[in-house]
Design an enzyme around this catalytic site. Sequence first.
Site, PDB file in Angstrom:
ATOM      1  N   GLU A  54      89.705   3.972 -59.348  1.00 36.26           N
ATOM      2  CA  GLU A  54      89.141   2.644 -59.598  1.00 36.26           C
ATOM      3  C   GLU A  54      88.341   2.064 -58.433  1.00 36.26           C
ATOM      4  O   GLU A  54      87.379   1.343 -58.625  1.00 36.26           O
ATOM      5  CB  GLU A  54      90.283   1.698 -59.996  1.00 36.26           C
ATOM      6  N   ASP A  55      88.749   2.356 -57.201  1.00 41.42           N
ATOM      7  CA  ASP A  55      88.030   1.789 -56.057  1.00 41.42           C
ATOM      8  C   ASP A  55      87.848   2.848 -54.985  1.00 41.42           C
ATOM      9  O   ASP A  55      88.678   3.760 -54.831  1.00 41.42           O
ATOM     10  CB  ASP A  55      88.794   0.584 -55.492  1.00 41.42           C
ATOM     11  N   HIS A 114      95.325  -0.801 -56.505  1.00 45.16           N
ATOM     12  CA  HIS A 114      94.150  -1.352 -57.199  1.00 45.16           C
ATOM     13  C   HIS A 114      93.013  -1.387 -56.175  1.00 45.16           C
ATOM     14  O   HIS A 114      92.585  -0.343 -55.705  1.00 45.16           O
ATOM     15  CB  HIS A 114      94.507  -2.734 -57.755  1.00 45.16           C
ATOM     16  N   ILE A 116      90.892  -1.692 -52.661  1.00 41.81           N
ATOM     17  CA  ILE A 116      91.175  -1.274 -51.286  1.00 41.81           C
ATOM     18  C   ILE A 116      90.083  -1.743 -50.342  1.00 41.81           C
ATOM     19  O   ILE A 116      88.959  -2.052 -50.772  1.00 41.81           O
ATOM     20  CB  ILE A 116      91.329   0.264 -51.160  1.00 41.81           C
ATOM     21  N   HIS A 133     100.395  -3.404 -57.292  1.00 37.50           N
ATOM     22  CA  HIS A 133     101.044  -4.108 -58.397  1.00 37.50           C
ATOM     23  C   HIS A 133     102.447  -3.533 -58.620  1.00 37.50           C
ATOM     24  O   HIS A 133     102.721  -2.905 -59.637  1.00 37.50           O
ATOM     25  CB  HIS A 133     100.209  -3.995 -59.666  1.00 37.50           C
ATOM     26  N   ASN A 166      93.321  -8.568 -57.510  1.00 33.43           N
ATOM     27  CA  ASN A 166      92.464  -7.504 -58.025  1.00 33.43           C
ATOM     28  C   ASN A 166      91.865  -6.686 -56.889  1.00 33.43           C
ATOM     29  O   ASN A 166      91.952  -5.475 -56.869  1.00 33.43           O
ATOM     30  CB  ASN A 166      91.363  -8.109 -58.896  1.00 33.43           C
ATOM     31  N   ASP A 167      91.262  -7.377 -55.932  1.00 30.40           N
ATOM     32  CA  ASP A 167      90.616  -6.674 -54.824  1.00 30.40           C
ATOM     33  C   ASP A 167      90.925  -7.385 -53.516  1.00 30.40           C
ATOM     34  O   ASP A 167      91.346  -8.546 -53.499  1.00 30.40           O
ATOM     35  CB  ASP A 167      89.103  -6.606 -55.061  1.00 30.40           C
ATOM     36  N   ASN A 221      86.535 -10.646 -59.231  1.00 31.71           N
ATOM     37  CA  ASN A 221      86.938  -9.251 -59.194  1.00 31.71           C
ATOM     38  C   ASN A 221      86.698  -8.680 -57.800  1.00 31.71           C
ATOM     39  O   ASN A 221      87.494  -8.862 -56.900  1.00 31.71           O
ATOM     40  CB  ASN A 221      86.166  -8.491 -60.278  1.00 31.71           C
ATOM     41  N   ASP A 267      82.047  -5.778 -61.101  1.00 31.48           N
ATOM     42  CA  ASP A 267      83.352  -5.262 -60.669  1.00 31.48           C
ATOM     43  C   ASP A 267      83.351  -5.170 -59.144  1.00 31.48           C
ATOM     44  O   ASP A 267      83.046  -6.147 -58.472  1.00 31.48           O
ATOM     45  CB  ASP A 267      83.626  -3.903 -61.341  1.00 31.48           C
ATOM     46  N   ASN A 268      83.655  -4.037 -58.566  1.00 25.60           N
ATOM     47  CA  ASN A 268      83.778  -3.917 -57.112  1.00 25.60           C
ATOM     48  C   ASN A 268      82.429  -3.928 -56.401  1.00 25.60           C
ATOM     49  O   ASN A 268      81.416  -3.507 -56.958  1.00 25.60           O
ATOM     50  CB  ASN A 268      84.535  -2.635 -56.757  1.00 25.60           C
TER      51      ASN A 268
END
Length: 362
Positions: A54-55, A114, A116, A133, A166-167, A221, A267-268
């Site tokens: 995801e990241d 999640h 980073i 989480h 989230n981030d 986000n 998003d990121n």
Amino acid sequence: MSRPLQKVIIGVVIILCAISVLGWRFLSAAGWFTGIRAEVPAECHDLASVSGPEDIAIDQERGLAFVSALDWRAVMRGDKGVRGGIYVIDLKAPQEKWALAPVTPNEPADFKPHGISLFIGADGKRRLFVVNHAAGGNAIEIFDVAQDGALTHAKSVASPLLVSPNDVVAVGPDSFYATNDHGSTGLGSKLSDLLLLRNADIVYYDGNAMRVAGDMLLFPNGINISADGKTLYVAETLGAALHVYSRDPATGNLTPRDYTRLGTGLDNIDVEPDGSLLIAAHPNMIAFMSHASDPKKLSPSQVVRVVPGTDTGGKAGTIYLNLGKQLSGSSVAAGYGDQMLIGNVFEPKILVCKQSKEFKSF
């Protein structure tokens, strides 16, 4: 027609109209009415991964890419014992040898990573900050990073203010900002999305205490910071906008400076060495939600490049856009030289693409 019946009919009409308006607002914000006329291709190839990379955070000096991965579908199903991980890719190696090497320590035992962020101190020491989480409560895990990317758990930071993190972006060896994508959890978060409530926020931890640093956000986000530490960037997913804050490095205080609607579910955020931003996005959040429950349903992937202005303004454009066949649910695009690594929320792969400096579309 009797007066009581008239009142009932009027009430029903008002309720139906309200539901229609709320539904239209949500579908519009989620990209339901967004049409994709043409894809914006790039020269890409797949890199095998565990599910849900995801990241991604890249150490430009050492040529290491840190990947946060978790089987989000297993988490959504309620599977027991799901543990995510952090992986490293040696970008100095020939591309055909790029691979994810696990560097996750045994601590903490309950680890569902999640967002980073990599912090590099003036003395060259590295720390990796990770949103976790855990079943016992959300936390930001801080790891010391060895020369080869191996991680050693240093500390956990938990707080009631970490409602739905989230981030995260590190701004010191022990300090960070984190986005709460919702102001509540469970049914409250679903109602917040449906009603498009601006009740989410940014929190700041100075190494001793945590406080709210920015609020009135709609699904914030990704979060990142400029190289000089004076500008903070926050991406809104349902708000489809990029927020820019001036930051006081001495106090950590944030002052809103600029706001740009980009018309896609951001998003990121990755800050490039030249100061430009790479932002992965979901053009159609309805398709993304369908993809979350059914991997056969495709979700468009997009990468937006933003070149911030000196104070406000700047320019932005799409450098990659795919209907989802090549990659569904893009969540991060991290640049390294003329390449970019595009991660996603669910699929077991990372897309490695030639990074265009040209704004092909908006």
